[in-house]
Write a protein that holds these residues in place. Structure first.
Motif, PDB file in Angstrom:
ATOM      1  N   GLU A 128      -1.108   0.086  13.432  1.00  0.00           N
ATOM      2  CA  GLU A 128      -0.575   0.337  14.774  1.00  0.00           C
ATOM      3  C   GLU A 128      -1.707   0.410  15.792  1.00  0.00           C
ATOM      4  O   GLU A 128      -1.582  -0.113  16.909  1.00  0.00           O
ATOM      5  CB  GLU A 128       0.241   1.640  14.784  1.00  0.00           C
ATOM      6  N   ARG A 129      -2.809   1.058  15.437  1.00  0.00           N
ATOM      7  CA  ARG A 129      -3.933   1.158  16.366  1.00  0.00           C
ATOM      8  C   ARG A 129      -4.537  -0.208  16.667  1.00  0.00           C
ATOM      9  O   ARG A 129      -5.168  -0.388  17.713  1.00  0.00           O
ATOM     10  CB  ARG A 129      -4.998   2.109  15.804  1.00  0.00           C
ATOM     11  N   LYS A 130      -4.356  -1.152  15.763  1.00  0.00           N
ATOM     12  CA  LYS A 130      -4.866  -2.506  15.984  1.00  0.00           C
ATOM     13  C   LYS A 130      -3.835  -3.407  16.641  1.00  0.00           C
ATOM     14  O   LYS A 130      -4.049  -4.616  16.779  1.00  0.00           O
ATOM     15  CB  LYS A 130      -5.345  -3.102  14.653  1.00  0.00           C
ATOM     16  N   GLY A 131      -2.699  -2.833  17.046  1.00  0.00           N
ATOM     17  CA  GLY A 131      -1.699  -3.598  17.783  1.00  0.00           C
ATOM     18  C   GLY A 131      -0.588  -4.181  16.945  1.00  0.00           C
ATOM     19  O   GLY A 131       0.259  -4.913  17.462  1.00  0.00           O
ATOM     20  N   ILE A 132      -0.566  -3.881  15.659  1.00  0.00           N
ATOM     21  CA  ILE A 132       0.512  -4.362  14.782  1.00  0.00           C
ATOM     22  C   ILE A 132       1.642  -3.343  14.839  1.00  0.00           C
ATOM     23  O   ILE A 132       1.528  -2.243  14.291  1.00  0.00           O
ATOM     24  CB  ILE A 132       0.005  -4.541  13.336  1.00  0.00           C
ATOM     25  N   HIS A 133       2.745  -3.711  15.479  1.00  0.00           N
ATOM     26  CA  HIS A 133       3.829  -2.760  15.717  1.00  0.00           C
ATOM     27  C   HIS A 133       5.125  -3.120  15.000  1.00  0.00           C
ATOM     28  O   HIS A 133       6.150  -2.466  15.221  1.00  0.00           O
ATOM     29  CB  HIS A 133       4.083  -2.638  17.220  1.00  0.00           C
ATOM     30  N   LYS A 134       5.075  -4.125  14.149  1.00  0.00           N
ATOM     31  CA  LYS A 134       6.256  -4.508  13.380  1.00  0.00           C
ATOM     32  C   LYS A 134       5.900  -4.470  11.902  1.00  0.00           C
ATOM     33  O   LYS A 134       4.818  -4.911  11.505  1.00  0.00           O
ATOM     34  CB  LYS A 134       6.728  -5.913  13.790  1.00  0.00           C
ATOM     35  N   HIS A 135       6.819  -3.952  11.107  1.00  0.00           N
ATOM     36  CA  HIS A 135       6.535  -3.724   9.696  1.00  0.00           C
ATOM     37  C   HIS A 135       7.733  -4.152   8.848  1.00  0.00           C
ATOM     38  O   HIS A 135       8.872  -4.135   9.301  1.00  0.00           O
ATOM     39  CB  HIS A 135       6.220  -2.245   9.446  1.00  0.00           C
ATOM     40  N   LYS A 136       7.443  -4.507   7.609  1.00  0.00           N
ATOM     41  CA  LYS A 136       8.468  -4.875   6.643  1.00  0.00           C
ATOM     42  C   LYS A 136       8.326  -3.981   5.427  1.00  0.00           C
ATOM     43  O   LYS A 136       7.216  -3.553   5.083  1.00  0.00           O
ATOM     44  CB  LYS A 136       8.304  -6.347   6.253  1.00  0.00           C
ATOM     45  N   CYS A 137       9.429  -3.667   4.769  1.00  0.00           N
ATOM     46  CA  CYS A 137       9.376  -2.797   3.610  1.00  0.00           C
ATOM     47  C   CYS A 137      10.464  -3.185   2.622  1.00  0.00           C
ATOM     48  O   CYS A 137      11.322  -4.030   2.927  1.00  0.00           O
ATOM     49  CB  CYS A 137       9.513  -1.333   4.025  1.00  0.00           C
ATOM     50  N   ALA A 138      10.447  -2.555   1.440  1.00  0.00           N
ATOM     51  CA  ALA A 138      11.402  -2.895   0.395  1.00  0.00           C
ATOM     52  C   ALA A 138      12.313  -1.737   0.021  1.00  0.00           C
ATOM     53  O   ALA A 138      13.338  -1.959  -0.607  1.00  0.00           O
ATOM     54  CB  ALA A 138      10.663  -3.381  -0.860  1.00  0.00           C
ATOM     55  N   THR A 139      11.955  -0.517   0.389  1.00  0.00           N
ATOM     56  CA  THR A 139      12.766   0.643   0.017  1.00  0.00           C
ATOM     57  C   THR A 139      13.017   1.520   1.237  1.00  0.00           C
ATOM     58  O   THR A 139      12.277   1.474   2.228  1.00  0.00           O
ATOM     59  CB  THR A 139      12.066   1.487  -1.064  1.00  0.00           C
ATOM     60  N   ILE A 140      14.032   2.351   1.123  1.00  0.00           N
ATOM     61  CA  ILE A 140      14.316   3.288   2.207  1.00  0.00           C
ATOM     62  C   ILE A 140      13.177   4.294   2.346  1.00  0.00           C
ATOM     63  O   ILE A 140      12.836   4.717   3.460  1.00  0.00           O
ATOM     64  CB  ILE A 140      15.668   3.979   1.970  1.00  0.00           C
ATOM     65  N   ARG A 178      -0.632   3.616  10.338  1.00  0.00           N
ATOM     66  CA  ARG A 178      -1.233   4.107  11.588  1.00  0.00           C
ATOM     67  C   ARG A 178      -2.428   3.245  11.992  1.00  0.00           C
ATOM     68  O   ARG A 178      -2.626   2.943  13.179  1.00  0.00           O
ATOM     69  CB  ARG A 178      -1.655   5.563  11.431  1.00  0.00           C
ATOM     70  N   LEU A 179      -3.224   2.854  11.020  1.00  0.00           N
ATOM     71  CA  LEU A 179      -4.375   2.004  11.305  1.00  0.00           C
ATOM     72  C   LEU A 179      -3.910   0.658  11.852  1.00  0.00           C
ATOM     73  O   LEU A 179      -4.483   0.134  12.820  1.00  0.00           O
ATOM     74  CB  LEU A 179      -5.196   1.805  10.027  1.00  0.00           C
ATOM     75  N   HIS A 237       0.801  -1.238   0.000  1.00  0.00           N
ATOM     76  CA  HIS A 237       0.000   0.000   0.000  1.00  0.00           C
ATOM     77  C   HIS A 237       0.823   1.272   0.000  1.00  0.00           C
ATOM     78  O   HIS A 237       0.381   2.283  -0.545  1.00  0.00           O
ATOM     79  CB  HIS A 237      -0.941   0.003   1.210  1.00  0.00           C
ATOM     80  N   LYS A 238       1.967   1.300   0.686  1.00  0.00           N
ATOM     81  CA  LYS A 238       2.868   2.455   0.711  1.00  0.00           C
ATOM     82  C   LYS A 238       2.225   3.693   1.332  1.00  0.00           C
ATOM     83  O   LYS A 238       2.599   4.823   1.022  1.00  0.00           O
ATOM     84  CB  LYS A 238       3.364   2.783  -0.709  1.00  0.00           C
ATOM     85  N   MET A 239       1.275   3.486   2.240  1.00  0.00           N
ATOM     86  CA  MET A 239       0.509   4.596   2.804  1.00  0.00           C
ATOM     87  C   MET A 239       0.695   4.693   4.318  1.00  0.00           C
ATOM     88  O   MET A 239       0.519   3.720   5.042  1.00  0.00           O
ATOM     89  CB  MET A 239      -0.982   4.433   2.500  1.00  0.00           C
ATOM     90  N   ALA A 240       1.024   5.908   4.769  1.00  0.00           N
ATOM     91  CA  ALA A 240       1.215   6.138   6.200  1.00  0.00           C
ATOM     92  C   ALA A 240      -0.066   5.896   6.986  1.00  0.00           C
ATOM     93  O   ALA A 240      -0.029   5.393   8.114  1.00  0.00           O
ATOM     94  CB  ALA A 240       1.710   7.567   6.428  1.00  0.00           C
ATOM     95  N   GLU A 241      -1.204   6.248   6.402  1.00  0.00           N
ATOM     96  CA  GLU A 241      -2.473   6.085   7.127  1.00  0.00           C
ATOM     97  C   GLU A 241      -2.764   4.608   7.404  1.00  0.00           C
ATOM     98  O   GLU A 241      -3.357   4.271   8.438  1.00  0.00           O
ATOM     99  CB  GLU A 241      -3.618   6.716   6.345  1.00  0.00           C
ATOM    100  N   ILE A 242      -2.360   3.722   6.511  1.00  0.00           N
ATOM    101  CA  ILE A 242      -2.592   2.297   6.755  1.00  0.00           C
ATOM    102  C   ILE A 242      -1.632   1.782   7.819  1.00  0.00           C
ATOM    103  O   ILE A 242      -1.995   0.931   8.637  1.00  0.00           O
ATOM    104  CB  ILE A 242      -2.486   1.498   5.444  1.00  0.00           C
TER     105      ILE A 242
END
Length: 370
Positions: free
Chosen positions: A59-71, A56-57, A49-54
């Motif tokens: 994070e509000r649901k308790g997902i605090h770890k993320h993976k990405c492909a670019t800086i 944040r959403l 998605h590449k979206m900050a709002e998603i």
């Protein structure tokens, strides 16, 4: 229109555009948490998605770890408040300096990266000189994808020993992506994934016996999400991406996955050039180019056959063309949502049929600030 995607007023919605149906998105996130067995066992890939709002959403649901492909994606996650970001892509060349500046710019965020080669490890170690603390790294394992990664044998053990002795790096996990596994049947996917899982676990045990702890295991993508979610082992994190928004490709191919496409393309009929033919303003600048010939599924036009597609046009053949005069709104589900998102600078957010927000696709660019 499809009852899953109510739209009360389309008069303000430009076409072509991408719509996010927020209620479906939230249900997908909740289904991801349930399938994983808890939010702490999830590390969703934000490249979908590449979206900050998603972020944040999530994070509000308790997902605090993320993976990405670019800086840029890593920066977007940090800006959105993410505190644990795995950059799941080889970091080489000037990107090492960009990574160092990113780490300094967001000291409250724990960044992790992948390493699959001794030269890459040495270059990272040298380029991160002067950081306040060592960078956490995971060894990227080749388990059949044939793209990046090191074989989970003696060479991986040697790489682990090298990393343990290098300054500015600390080894804390293994990464095994099995995106090549595309069997439609879940049991077949389990059988296909088993050898890679076994090799990964054996490597983890051999390293433990040599006094090297690699407690973190980041495994798989969306197709094998149910496979890795069933592993009852400490440190396992599932890293699906597509299912956050889902798409027609995976919804069709993997009916066992409990997700619904939350991102829908809005297009309009721009021409009715002859009987049985329509032209929509949905060219390949608005929808991912893969797979060829099946880039989207039209929701509203019966007996439709996709014809030629160019930059701004999509030709559709249907015996019902007379029912769709120029200006008619049509919805379509992209076959591949991840690159489709990257083609849109902003998305419309829909809830209960109403336009409630617009979100920037923040990390569609290769660079944001760093």
């Amino acid at each position: 229109m499809d009852s899953r995607y109510p739209l009360n007023d389309t008069s303000r919605l430009l076409s072509p555009s991408l719509l996010i149906f927020r209620t479906i998105l939230e249900r997908n996130l909740e289904a991801m948490i349930a399938l994983a067995g808890g939010a702490d066992r999830l590390r969703p890939h934000v490249k979908t998605h590449k979206m900050a709002e998603i972020v944040r959403l999530a994070e509000r649901k308790g997902i605090h770890k993320h993976k990405c492909a670019t800086i840029a994606e890593a920066e977007m996650v940090a800006q959105a408040g993410g505190t644990d970001v795995l950059l799941g892509y080889p970091i080489v060349g000037p990107n090492i300096d960009r990574l160092a500046r990113l780490i300094r710019g967001f000291p409250e965020t724990l960044f992790r990266v992948l390493v699959d080669h001794p030269d890459s490890a040495r270059a990272l170690s040298s380029g991160l000189e002067g950081l306040a603390k060592p960078l956490s790294v995971l060894i990227d394992l080749e388990v059949g994808m044939g793209r990046t990664g090191i074989e989970p044998g003696a060479s991986a053990e040697e790489l682990a020993l090298l990393i343990e002795g290098l300054p500015n790096l600390v080894l804390d996990g293994l990464h095994a992506y099995d995106g090549h596994i595309q069997e439609a049947d879940l049991d077949e996917r389990k059988r296909a994934a088993a050898p890679g899982v076994e090799k990964t676990l054996r490597l983890q045990e051999r390293l433990r016996q040599r006094g090297i702890a690699v407690p973190l295991l980041v495994l798989g993508g969306t197709p094998t999400f149910p496979v890795h979610a069933a592993l009852d082992r400490p440190g396992v994190e599932c890293s699906p991406g597509t299912c956050t928004l889902h798409d027609n490709g995976y919804a069709t191919k993997f009916p066992d996955l409990p997700f619904v496409p939350a991102a829908v393309l809005l297009t309009r009929v721009v021409s009715h050039p002859r009987p049985g033919r329509l032209c929509l303003d949905l060219g390949h600048k608005a929808v991912a180019a893969d797979p060829v010939g099946a880039r989207l599924a039209l929701l509203d036009i019966p007996e439709a056959t996709l014809g030629g597609q160019s930059e701004e046009h999509l030709v559709v053949e249907t015996p019902h063309a007379d029912q769709f005069p120029p200006g008619t709104v049509v919805l379509a589900i992209p076959t591949h949502i991840c690159p489709t998102c990257a083609l849109h600078r902003r998305v419309y957010v829909i809830e209960e049929g109403e336009l409630v927000d617009e979100w920037d696709v923040t990390a569609r660019d290769r660079s944001i600030g760093f």
